[in-house]
Design an enzyme around this catalytic site. Structure first.
Site, PDB file in Angstrom:
ATOM      1  N   THR A 190       9.651 -35.020  -2.035  1.00 16.56           N
ATOM      2  CA  THR A 190       9.786 -36.210  -2.867  1.00 16.56           C
ATOM      3  C   THR A 190       9.054 -35.976  -4.192  1.00 16.56           C
ATOM      4  O   THR A 190       7.980 -35.361  -4.218  1.00 16.56           O
ATOM      5  CB  THR A 190       9.294 -37.481  -2.146  1.00 16.56           C
ATOM      6  OG1 THR A 190       9.505 -38.598  -3.027  1.00 16.56           O
ATOM      7  CG2 THR A 190       7.820 -37.430  -1.752  1.00 16.56           C
ATOM      8  N   GLU A 191       9.660 -36.457  -5.276  1.00 14.98           N
ATOM      9  CA  GLU A 191       9.168 -36.130  -6.616  1.00 14.98           C
ATOM     10  C   GLU A 191       7.736 -36.562  -6.847  1.00 14.98           C
ATOM     11  O   GLU A 191       7.003 -35.919  -7.614  1.00 14.98           O
ATOM     12  CB  GLU A 191      10.032 -36.798  -7.699  1.00 14.98           C
ATOM     13  CG  GLU A 191      11.456 -36.332  -7.754  1.00 14.98           C
ATOM     14  CD  GLU A 191      12.362 -37.256  -6.953  1.00 14.98           C
ATOM     15  OE1 GLU A 191      12.185 -37.343  -5.722  1.00 14.98           O
ATOM     16  OE2 GLU A 191      13.238 -37.876  -7.560  1.00 14.98           O
ATOM     17  N   ASN A 192       7.333 -37.676  -6.259  1.00 15.37           N
ATOM     18  CA  ASN A 192       5.965 -38.120  -6.512  1.00 15.37           C
ATOM     19  C   ASN A 192       4.928 -37.171  -5.929  1.00 15.37           C
ATOM     20  O   ASN A 192       3.762 -37.258  -6.296  1.00 15.37           O
ATOM     21  CB  ASN A 192       5.729 -39.570  -6.036  1.00 15.37           C
ATOM     22  CG  ASN A 192       6.372 -39.894  -4.721  1.00 15.37           C
ATOM     23  OD1 ASN A 192       7.281 -39.195  -4.251  1.00 15.37           O
ATOM     24  ND2 ASN A 192       5.918 -40.957  -4.093  1.00 15.37           N
TER      25      ASN A 192
END
Lengths: 221, 233, 233, 221
Positions: free
Chosen positions: A48-50
């Site tokens: 996930t990008e975060n």
């Protein structure tokens, strides 16, 4: 019998593409649903990008919701042994550096050559680009999952995208509620089709001419 | 925060909800009142709606002090962001309205490019080439270059006068550790501002953090503020 | 290591001694015998002298399997490094002799530029501008650009076919943690090779490492090799 | 009475420059010695290129030597509460990004304008550039500490460096075994002088014309 695929069915079909050991990023919406359908016997880790790889399923019990454990869509996720956390720079080094095996994004439009438009609806004028451009460019394999047509019944698979692009020539596979289509150098190859539909019916709601795969079949789930 | 002047450029950490967002520092900045701020942030304020009746399904639906508060207070004149608007056009953010009225500037930046530009700013890099955005409106007016057969565009570093960040725990040297996915933009923003101010749940003595797990060495941190109320988001 | 072919480009972690150096992988590469290798490393082999009588004062004086072994075995034809030679001209390294005889190529790169080029290679960056090296022989033939009044030179990313790295502990996903100052080039080299092979003291099950302290996520690691003998450097 | 300063004395003089709260990088040789002489009441944290800030003194007991705890010169160091570790990319982001308050390097030659040559002796032809170029360019304040002359008695402070440069116009202060010299826009300002030496004697072994500070004094320790 003759019904377009449900969102979960599309997600199920997408998940069949995941291979054992893949690192996969799922966009917001239908893509996220695919995490529930990883084929048995395959270990897939989600990015996930975060800034996490290897998280567990979405949190089902509000009691376990933690604002410090979410995916890029803001959904509450869960821990899994082996999860790792990192910052946005490393997260996108993973994306841009070609370390994602598969990414699944939603789409507003896909062109014949695999151009993707998925971030800006011109009616609104402003939009959230998010990490889609980085992911479209960086993922080794990009799957777009979307309805085959707009709410008004217009094709979303076009000769040229008319909306602002996310990236050019980035899409490898299109999964819709009507068909599974490979993006190849020769053009769009229709590989699978929703139960009850004909090639002609799919072609009728697809702007570019589809190449029909010699082994075309019903969508396999 | 008294030294934040009108016209300052502020990095503000945010990603998808209250996790890792310096909400108490933002309240202080609202009370301080500096105007004409440029905000560099993943999102320019959340949508400002209260939690939906019942249990919110996402962290983004939670209400917490964020940049929208500054926008509503007339403090923001420009934003550089990857999520500048609400996901839903029917619930526009305060910034979106301001922008569409022509009263604020906006530079939309792909999230990975935003992260890399901030990192470059902190690392003394004068600019870099990325494939992200090639062939899109993000590439308009930017230098293009073919490197090893692939097309790239040139992106510049970002720096700020101040970075407002949030961490789980600091030691008195300013070494920081974060909390799971609330790490996001915090460590890189810490490196890219003249003054980095961090809001933390807890401050410990040197030695109170695992040296192998310290993500941000204290060299990047100028001021540490302990959150005042427990449980507040 | 069977797939390391003649002519391969190899990143090899090293810094100041045996700490963080993949010494057992290097022994395996020596035995495997691939030739014409390009070595990207902070140092191109240590000086190859045995520990001085008594207690060595520095880690660099310690004897351990390093790139010098490959050079002496005729496997190295090029190096890209920041410490290519011995600190003492009276004790030249094997590579230094080879280079001065014109039998090997050498590209000397400032250490920070080397690190940043490797990071860029792993992060999909097409190149970047740095002030390091401006006005020196490192700038010769490189593009110069003035950015905000400062002069920069353009540097290209580095990638390799294989990275040989060393970590303290891995889990079976390939997540890695390191040991104090032995982290150095290992995490960035892990990101910048087609195949990253790590040598570790211990392999644990997923969950056996602190998720907040994992430096290298397993996505970057292809193969994990547990060190065979305890206490060996 | 009239003797050039010892290496440790030079290091002592250098350490006087460290201010409370400074992050300092020390090069190999005399610079490293300065870590022992931080003025009382000032907290200085040391950075080492291999990836640590806030380490303790050099290990004095061989029993505590750990190959995993060394400085950039390969010397065994010790832990101190609050030490942090990081990789080479972050280490040089600290250097290049202007986060080092002070760096102290050795020198082969320094020019009138503060150019530094310290990595390549032309007699050898090859050299170790290490992190010196990055540090010279990145540190907010660069102190060079070196003998005032070569072993052959030739000046090392020159109008122009003849050796390969490390960086241009980077040096802020020169500390030698004869003098302390500020590098300013107007030229080299002689601020302090070794006990028993005269301005003329220092000038005689310095190629560029020195500007004598109005408050010139004996080197203060």
């Amino acid at each position: 019998m003759k019904a377009r695929l449900e969102r979960t069915t599309m997600a199920l079909r997408v998940a069949k593409e995941f291979q054992d050991g893949d690192i996969v990023n799922l966009g917001i919406g239908i893509p996220t649903l695919a995490s529930d359908f990883v084929p048995e016997g395959r270990t897939v880790l989600f990015h996930t990008e975060n800034g996490a790889i290897g998280f567990g399923p979405l949190a089902s019990d509000p009691a376990e919701y933690d604002i410090n454990l979410i995916n890029a869509g803001g959904q509450f996720i869960t821990l899994m042994p082996g999860i790792s956390f990192f910052d946005s720079a490393l997260s996108f080094a993973i994306v841009r550096g070609g370390h994602l095996d598969v990414a699944v994004l939603g789409g507003l439009q896909v062109s014949e050559r695999g151009d993707l438009a998925n971030w800006l609806n011109p009616r609104r004028g402003v939009g959230n680009v998010g990490g889609g451009m980085d992911i479209a460019v960086g993922a080794k394999r990009l799957i777009v999952v979307m309805e085959h047509t707009t709410k008004e019944g217009e094709p979303k698979i076009l000769r040229e995208c008319t909306y602002e692009l996310t990236a050019k020539e980035c899409v490898d596979l299109i999964v819709t509620d009507l068909a599974v289509i490979d993006v190849t150098k020769d053009g769009l190859v229709l590989k699978e089709i929703a139960p009850g539909y004909t090639v002609e019916e799919v072609q009728a709601v697809t702007e570019p001419k589809l190449i029909v795969a010699t082994d075309i079949r019903e969508i396999e789930l | 925060m008294k030294d934040i002047r009108d016209g300052a450029t502020m990095m503000v950490a945010s990603f998808g909800g209250p996790g890792g967002a310096p909400s108490q520092l933002l309240v202080a900045l609202r009370d301080q009142g500096a105007k004409n701020l440029t905000i560099i942030s993943n999102s320019v304020g959340m949508y400002g709606f209260d939690p939906e009746p019942g249990v919110p399904k996402t962290a983004t639906a939670l209400s917490f002090p964020n940049v929208t508060m500054l926008v509503e207070n007339g403090q923001v004149s420009k934003a550089i962001a990857s999520f500048p608007v609400s996901p839903s056009s029917s619930r526009p953010t305060a910034f979106e309205k301001l922008y569409l009225e022509g009263k604020a500037e906006l530079e939309v930046v792909p999230q990975g490019t935003l992260a890399e530009r901030i990192r470059a700013g902190g690392a003394g890099i004068g600019g870099f080439f990325t494939r992200t955005g090639v062939g899109t409106r993000m590439a308009v007016g930017k230098e293009h270059r073919v490197i090893d057969g692939e097309e790239y565009i040139f992106e510049k570093p970002l720096r700020a006068d101040f970075a407002l960040i949030r961490a789980l725990r600091a030691d008195t040297y300013g070494n920081l550790i974060y909390n799971m996915t609330s790490r996001h933009f915090n460590p890189i923003m810490a490196t890219a501002a003249n003054v980095t101010i961090v809001e933390v749940d807890e401050i410990v003595e040197p030695g109170g953090l695992d040296s192998e797990a310290i993500v941000t060495p204290g060299v990047f941190v100028k001021r540490i503020v302990k959150r005042t109320r427990e449980g507040d988001q």
